[in-house]
Design an enzyme around this catalytic site. Structure first.
Site, PDB file in Angstrom:
ATOM      1  N   LYS A 102      35.227  44.161  43.591  1.00  0.00           N
ATOM      2  CA  LYS A 102      34.698  43.033  44.353  1.00  0.00           C
ATOM      3  C   LYS A 102      35.224  43.079  45.794  1.00  0.00           C
ATOM      4  O   LYS A 102      36.369  43.473  46.012  1.00  0.00           O
ATOM      5  CB  LYS A 102      35.185  41.749  43.669  1.00  0.00           C
ATOM      6  CG  LYS A 102      34.301  40.558  43.924  1.00  0.00           C
ATOM      7  CD  LYS A 102      34.788  39.361  43.122  1.00  0.00           C
ATOM      8  CE  LYS A 102      34.791  38.136  44.011  1.00  0.00           C
ATOM      9  NZ  LYS A 102      35.240  36.938  43.349  1.00  0.00           N
ATOM     10  N   LYS A 109      47.152  37.565  37.850  1.00  0.00           N
ATOM     11  CA  LYS A 109      48.015  37.286  38.999  1.00  0.00           C
ATOM     12  C   LYS A 109      49.482  37.461  38.655  1.00  0.00           C
ATOM     13  O   LYS A 109      50.268  37.903  39.492  1.00  0.00           O
ATOM     14  CB  LYS A 109      47.768  35.870  39.535  1.00  0.00           C
ATOM     15  CG  LYS A 109      46.486  35.764  40.348  1.00  0.00           C
ATOM     16  CD  LYS A 109      46.484  34.536  41.244  1.00  0.00           C
ATOM     17  CE  LYS A 109      45.196  34.469  42.052  1.00  0.00           C
ATOM     18  NZ  LYS A 109      45.071  33.221  42.809  1.00  0.00           N
ATOM     19  N   LYS A 162      39.324  40.069  50.792  1.00  0.00           N
ATOM     20  CA  LYS A 162      39.977  40.040  52.096  1.00  0.00           C
ATOM     21  C   LYS A 162      41.401  40.587  52.019  1.00  0.00           C
ATOM     22  O   LYS A 162      42.000  40.914  53.025  1.00  0.00           O
ATOM     23  CB  LYS A 162      40.001  38.615  52.633  1.00  0.00           C
ATOM     24  CG  LYS A 162      40.780  37.663  51.726  1.00  0.00           C
ATOM     25  CD  LYS A 162      40.289  36.246  51.855  1.00  0.00           C
ATOM     26  CE  LYS A 162      40.813  35.439  50.683  1.00  0.00           C
ATOM     27  NZ  LYS A 162      40.007  34.317  50.309  1.00  0.00           N
TER      28      LYS A 162
END
Ligand code: TRP
Length: 330
Positions: free
Chosen positions: A196, A114, A199
């Site tokens: 994966k 991240k 969204k």
């Protein structure tokens, strides 16, 4: 406390939840509700470690909670609450932070990933995220925590923190075991089946949202990337088709072999339509219940306040026990 084993899990209210969240985690939450004493939360405090738009964020918290109810989680059987409503979560995070090493947080793969993406906002919250998650878990003394592969390292550190605290200050926390679900499926992107399903993918055709309408679901499956072999067979070198088989099998309960047999000699067109329809059939009643629940904010609020209160009665006990062991004056 009941005789049943205790389970704790949380989900972040960051954007729309997808078929990946549903088949990978939430469907399993529903199943666990029958066997265990379950506590589930909307982990809104975790979501702010990446920037959220306050207006949208508020809507997502309501919507995620409503979706949990729409899935069939029963607020009488399970404790369903909103993480930020309980001050114990942030308060225990501070106590546990002093039992957590800078080095071990630096090694977390999610932090590294991240902070590579959000280079302009590598905040302390992002770094301390696993400690907050440890506090979510340890407050409820669960036996099991169902987590996907990407959260395993975080559960591992929660266990390490618990053991360290217990060793230094005396027994307070149960050290929970990971729970490997029997029905969970790892759902991949429909456009790039090596990634994966997410969204946050820019390509909306790559994911199916739990709240997508029937036509959208079917259309997205029609456009799913496959291969040129025209054979419905599960194989590592056929990631697109294998992903569709996984999804179809998770939704229908059929085994991979049964799915392969069902579509033997049939083209991908037929197969994709069947998967799309099966998924649409499964999601339709959830969407219908969701629309009703989200339309009645007052009732929704009554339900989460009740869940919050039930969660807090457990969390408080653990929190004060930890305070006392550490020598605070209560
Ligand atoms: N970090 C988890 C995720 O992003 C969500 C989460 C927060 C969680 N607290 C938790 C999961 C406690 C399990 C237990 O998926």
């Amino acid at each position: 406390m009941s005789e049943k084993k205790r389970v704790l899990s949380c989900i972040q209210p960051s954007g729309m939840l997808t078929l990946g969240n549903y088949l990978g985690a939430l469907k399993n939450w529903l199943k666990m509700q029958e066997e265990f004493d379950c506590t589930y939360a909307v982990a809104d405090l975790h979501a702010i470690t990446v920037r959220q738009d306050p207006q949208k964020f508020r809507g997502q918290i309501y919507s995620t909670y409503a979706l949990l109810l729409a899935l069939g989680l029963d607020p009488q059987k399970s404790t369903l609450f909103i993480q930020s409503h309980l001050p114990e979560h942030t308060a225990l995070t501070w106590l546990l932070a002093s039992c957590t090493q800078f080095g071990e947080l630096s090694r977390m793969t999610q932090f590294k990933a991240k902070s590579a993406v959000h280079t302009d906002n590598i905040n302390v919250g992002l770094f301390a995220y696993p400690v907050l998650m440890a506090s979510d878990i340890l407050l409820y003394q669960p036996d099991f925590v169902p987590v996907g592969a990407d959260q395993k390292q975080h559960l591992e550190i929660a266990r390490d923190i618990a053991m360290r605290f217990n060793r230094v200050y005396g027994d307070v926390f149960k050290v929970p075991e990971p729970y490997i679900p029997t029905v969970a499926a790892r759902v991949m992107s429909l456009q790039d089946p090596t990634k994966k399903m997410s969204k946050s993918d820019e390509n909306v055709n790559s994911f199916v949202a739990i709240l997508d309408d029937r036509d959208t679901v079917i259309r997205k499956f029609k456009r799913a990337v496959t291969d040129s072999e025209a054979s419905v067979r599960f194989s590592e070198d056929k990631p697109g088709v294998s992903n569709l088989i996984t999804i179809y099998s998770a939704v229908t309960g059929k085994t991979v072999a049964e799915v392969e047999r069902e579509f033997e000699g049939r083209g991908y067109g037929d197969f994709k339509l069947a998967v799309g329809e099966a998924v649409a059939d499964e999601l339709a009643p959830i969407k219908e219940r969701y629309e009703k629940i989200i339309a009645d904010k007052a009732e929704l609020e009554r339900i989460f306040r009740d869940g919050d209160a039930r969660a807090e009665s457990v969390a408080r006990k653990t929190y004060f026990k930890a305070m006392k062991k550490m020598g605070f004056v209560l």
